[in-house]
Design an enzyme around this catalytic site. Structure first.
Site, PDB file in Angstrom:
ATOM      1  N   ASP A 228      11.143   6.751  -7.545  1.00 42.60           N
ATOM      2  CA  ASP A 228      11.628   8.126  -7.371  1.00 42.60           C
ATOM      3  C   ASP A 228      10.497   9.120  -7.142  1.00 42.60           C
ATOM      4  OD1 ASP A 228      10.445   8.007  -9.844  1.00 42.60           O
ATOM      5  OD2 ASP A 228      12.119   8.882 -10.949  1.00 42.60           O
TER       6      ASP A 228
ATOM      7  N   CYS B 144       6.546   6.751  -9.628  1.00 48.35           N
ATOM      8  CA  CYS B 144       6.315   5.352 -10.010  1.00 48.35           C
ATOM      9  C   CYS B 144       4.935   5.126 -10.616  1.00 48.35           C
ATOM     10  CB  CYS B 144       6.542   4.421  -8.824  1.00 48.35           C
ATOM     11  SG  CYS B 144       5.420   4.642  -7.428  1.00 48.35           S
TER      12      CYS B 144
ATOM     13  N   HIS C  94       4.317   1.713  -3.621  1.00 46.44           N
ATOM     14  CA  HIS C  94       4.924   1.650  -4.950  1.00 46.44           C
ATOM     15  C   HIS C  94       3.973   1.010  -5.958  1.00 46.44           C
ATOM     16  CE1 HIS C  94       8.361   1.796  -7.639  1.00 46.44           C
ATOM     17  NE2 HIS C  94       8.175   0.530  -7.977  1.00 46.44           N
TER      18      HIS C  94
END
Length: 227
Positions: free
Chosen positions: A95, A98, A204
């Site tokens: 979101d 991370c 990520h």
């Protein structure tokens, strides 16, 4: 940390502000207890990756994002490396928080304290700007204010600030083709702990453990946990 109420807030806003501060203080107290509880965990991941040579870390902001095809190849490479070293990712929400969620999981064994982690890192950026300003190609005040917003992606400058703030060596198992392993160490003191993250390059972060060294609440239920 002080909170500022704008737009002529009255007594009801003051009560809301007080309640919010109490909730934040409670979160910090719980986080501190969790941190102490897990401080003595062994360095299982460090032992597993002790034969890897790390690359030097250069703090930088996010300026490049891979194409979909490149990102897919990078993700497969990261999965292969996790499997090769017998490591498990605790996946956190993608979101925009991370990096802070993954750091929170390593510090407190829960990603839920990411807001506190972000606040601590931004405070470090503000108070010790001479460490980081040279790596930021924009007005520095604009940079740290942007980093204070929930959902703003962390970068390699915030990782350096996290290493300094938490007196930690941050170890990244990456998806980079030529760089498997990166270590980020505090700039002015010896590290007191190690934090282990996986880094799907520019996309990520997750928290990583060796399965045997994982806290019980993170142990996967599936028999075949590597994927």
């Amino acid at each position: 940390m002080a909170y500022v109420v704008q737009n002529g807030a009255g007594p009801s806003a003051s009560v809301s502000l007080s309640n919010h501060k109490d909730d934040t203080d409670d979160d910090r107290m719980i986080a501190a207890v969790l941190s102490e509880e897990y401080a003595n965990l062994d360095n299982a991941v460090a032992r597993r990756l002790s034969n890897l040579s790390s690359m030097p870390h250069v703090p930088r902001i996010n300026t490049f994002f891979p194409s979909f095809s490149d990102a897919s190849l990078d993700h497969q490479r990261l999965i292969q490396r996790l499997n090769a070293y017998g490591l498990y990712e605790v996946k956190v929400s993608g979101d925009g928080n991370c990096q802070f969620r993954a750091l929170s999981d390593q510090l407190y064994r829960s990603p839920d304290y990411h807001k506190n982690v972000r606040k601590d890192i931004v405070k470090q950026l503000k108070e010790f700007r001479y460490y980081y300003e040279g790596y930021v190609p924009m007005k520095y005040k604009r940079y740290y204010k942007k980093m204070g917003k929930s959902g703003e992606w962390g970068d390699h400058v915030t990782l350096q600030a996290a290493a300094d703030k938490f007196q930690a060596k941050i170890c990244l198992l990456t998806s980079f083709r030529d760089t498997c392993f990166i270590e980020i160490v505090p700039q002015s003191q010896a590290p007191q702990r190690e934090l282990w993250l996986s880094f799907w390059s520019e996309v990520h972060y997750n928290s990583i453990y060796e399965l045997r060294g994982m806290p019980m609440q993170h142990k996967p239920r599936k028999k075949h946990w590597l994927f």
